[in-house]
Design a protein around this motif. Sequence first.
Motif, PDB file in Angstrom:
ATOM      1  N   ILE A  10     -30.757  53.097 -91.964  1.00 23.91           N
ATOM      2  CA  ILE A  10     -30.044  53.903 -90.979  1.00 23.91           C
ATOM      3  C   ILE A  10     -30.527  53.462 -89.598  1.00 23.91           C
ATOM      4  O   ILE A  10     -31.655  53.747 -89.207  1.00 23.91           O
ATOM      5  CB  ILE A  10     -30.294  55.408 -91.179  1.00 23.91           C
ATOM      6  N   GLY A  11     -29.680  52.741 -88.884  1.00 25.16           N
ATOM      7  CA  GLY A  11     -30.034  52.243 -87.561  1.00 25.16           C
ATOM      8  C   GLY A  11     -29.945  50.733 -87.468  1.00 25.16           C
ATOM      9  O   GLY A  11     -30.562  50.022 -88.258  1.00 25.16           O
ATOM     10  N   GLY A  12     -29.180  50.249 -86.481  1.00 26.33           N
ATOM     11  CA  GLY A  12     -28.951  48.813 -86.331  1.00 26.33           C
ATOM     12  C   GLY A  12     -29.636  48.210 -85.137  1.00 26.33           C
ATOM     13  O   GLY A  12     -29.079  47.324 -84.472  1.00 26.33           O
ATOM     14  N   GLY A  13     -30.853  48.658 -84.828  1.00 25.99           N
ATOM     15  CA  GLY A  13     -31.635  48.035 -83.761  1.00 25.99           C
ATOM     16  C   GLY A  13     -32.421  46.855 -84.276  1.00 25.99           C
ATOM     17  O   GLY A  13     -32.243  46.403 -85.421  1.00 25.99           O
ATOM     18  N   SER A  14     -33.316  46.353 -83.460  1.00 22.98           N
ATOM     19  CA  SER A  14     -34.048  45.139 -83.814  1.00 22.98           C
ATOM     20  C   SER A  14     -34.846  45.297 -85.099  1.00 22.98           C
ATOM     21  O   SER A  14     -34.867  44.398 -85.946  1.00 22.98           O
ATOM     22  CB  SER A  14     -34.983  44.755 -82.666  1.00 22.98           C
ATOM     23  N   GLY A  15     -35.526  46.442 -85.265  1.00 21.78           N
ATOM     24  CA  GLY A  15     -36.328  46.647 -86.453  1.00 21.78           C
ATOM     25  C   GLY A  15     -35.498  46.805 -87.708  1.00 21.78           C
ATOM     26  O   GLY A  15     -35.758  46.169 -88.735  1.00 21.78           O
ATOM     27  N   GLY A  16     -34.479  47.656 -87.636  1.00 24.62           N
ATOM     28  CA  GLY A  16     -33.639  47.891 -88.800  1.00 24.62           C
ATOM     29  C   GLY A  16     -32.875  46.662 -89.240  1.00 24.62           C
ATOM     30  O   GLY A  16     -32.779  46.367 -90.438  1.00 24.62           O
ATOM     31  N   VAL A  17     -32.334  45.928 -88.278  1.00 30.64           N
ATOM     32  CA  VAL A  17     -31.580  44.707 -88.607  1.00 30.64           C
ATOM     33  C   VAL A  17     -32.496  43.672 -89.245  1.00 30.64           C
ATOM     34  O   VAL A  17     -32.136  43.021 -90.230  1.00 30.64           O
ATOM     35  CB  VAL A  17     -30.887  44.153 -87.352  1.00 30.64           C
ATOM     36  N   ARG A  18     -33.699  43.491 -88.668  1.00 35.20           N
ATOM     37  CA  ARG A  18     -34.610  42.499 -89.244  1.00 35.20           C
ATOM     38  C   ARG A  18     -34.980  42.863 -90.687  1.00 35.20           C
ATOM     39  O   ARG A  18     -34.962  42.013 -91.577  1.00 35.20           O
ATOM     40  CB  ARG A  18     -35.875  42.394 -88.389  1.00 35.20           C
ATOM     41  N   ALA A  19     -35.321  44.123 -90.926  1.00 32.34           N
ATOM     42  CA  ALA A  19     -35.681  44.541 -92.280  1.00 32.34           C
ATOM     43  C   ALA A  19     -34.517  44.347 -93.242  1.00 32.34           C
ATOM     44  O   ALA A  19     -34.694  43.852 -94.362  1.00 32.34           O
ATOM     45  CB  ALA A  19     -36.126  46.010 -92.271  1.00 32.34           C
ATOM     46  N   ALA A  20     -33.318  44.703 -92.803  1.00 36.91           N
ATOM     47  CA  ALA A  20     -32.137  44.607 -93.674  1.00 36.91           C
ATOM     48  C   ALA A  20     -31.836  43.163 -94.047  1.00 36.91           C
ATOM     49  O   ALA A  20     -31.663  42.836 -95.230  1.00 36.91           O
ATOM     50  CB  ALA A  20     -30.933  45.236 -92.976  1.00 36.91           C
TER      51      ALA A  20
END
Length: 452
Positions: A10-20
Amino acid sequence: MDFDYDLFVIGGGSGGVRAARVAAGETGAKVGLAEESRMGGTCVIRGCVPKKLMVFASEYAEGMHEAVDYGWNVQIGGFDWPKFRKRLEGELDRLEGVYNRLLDGSGVEVFAQRATLADAHTVRLADGTTKTAKHILIATGGWPAVPDIENGELAITSNDVFHLPEMPKRLLVIGGGYIACEMACIFNGLGTKVTQFYRGAQILRGFDGEARGHISEHMQRHGIEIHCGTNILSMEKVDDGIRVRSTTGDSFTFDEVLFATGRTPNTKGLGLEEFGVEIGRRGEVVVDEYSQTAVPSVYAIGDVTNRVQLTPVAIREGMAFVETVFKGNPTPVDHALIPSAVFTQPEYGTVGLSEEDAREQEPIEVYSTSFRPMHKSFIERDDRVLMKLIVSQKTRKVLGVHIVADHAGEMIQLAGVAVKMGATKEDFDRTVAVHPTMSEELVTLKTPVRTA
């Protein structure tokens, strides 16, 4: 139990996108991600990237005046905000496209809508559909905090400054943190008359005291009117702008008022507490060293955890999460000795302890120098550089490095490597200086200016 996804972010910032994308691309996990706004989050869309581009733009006015003194024939005109804003918006569109392509190339399924927690393994999307996942990662970032004052809706926040229809001639910045000070310097450089209110005794609370004073003095000398010990009581719309009443009893009129009074974790309405996720006093998701919440299937990274609100930290936390959960390699997040930069004018680069914090921990030596760099002294500018080392008397390790100078952010990145490795003062002393540079002072400081 069969789940729709191995991971839902949940969340498309730098952290969330990298993890995904790393979980999907490197481990083959089936990953879904929901983002209710624009892909890229705070840093890319409304933070670091557009701010730094505005910093660049704001530095040219002073640079052109300096060029004249260096002998160049320069015609100094006004700043074309609509032209810059159009180019800026185009760059943000480009970067958002890059993020979307990275996710698509990794096989992540993206949902352009809000998602909330329905239970420990289920998220509910804004369209009413639900998705189940073995693991859920909360990466919703932070949001500007807005004071509760009369007619507060007349003000803007740091989210809005990149989309102003026109440059304000008179701007009031409320706050004394790094975002407030950066914005004050940016608009001052672009030709706006800037006033800054801060309720504390000195701007940049939490940073090294000597560096704070150095930056404050420089900002005021370059035209920013700073009122410490001052806050805002009320605002009202008047014919020629926004009239502000301050706690000192004075009234001022501005074209825009900018609240830069901190950021709070973006957890409101996510449904986290209902299913056992612990929320802290400031609204942050409480996690352990592996970014795991009190609910074993739910993790959180980035600003929403309020650990260290920096983009590279969120990315590191995302990578550590993937290592821990999807690669079977339990990896705690290392939050020690993180270099950072404040993009005021001049910049402030820092790593490790401030003098004040170090003094509370152990006996220290302080090595410090302030001087006019060659670039400025040649054209008789009064701007000064500050270079400072905090050293342990017992171990001789460099506990902190503080640089206030043009390009301090570039310098502190390399100083950060030395401090992270445990370099001693004698390691700095053994390093031959690069001459003529400002940074050579870091390896030529021979005598402490004080001990504590």
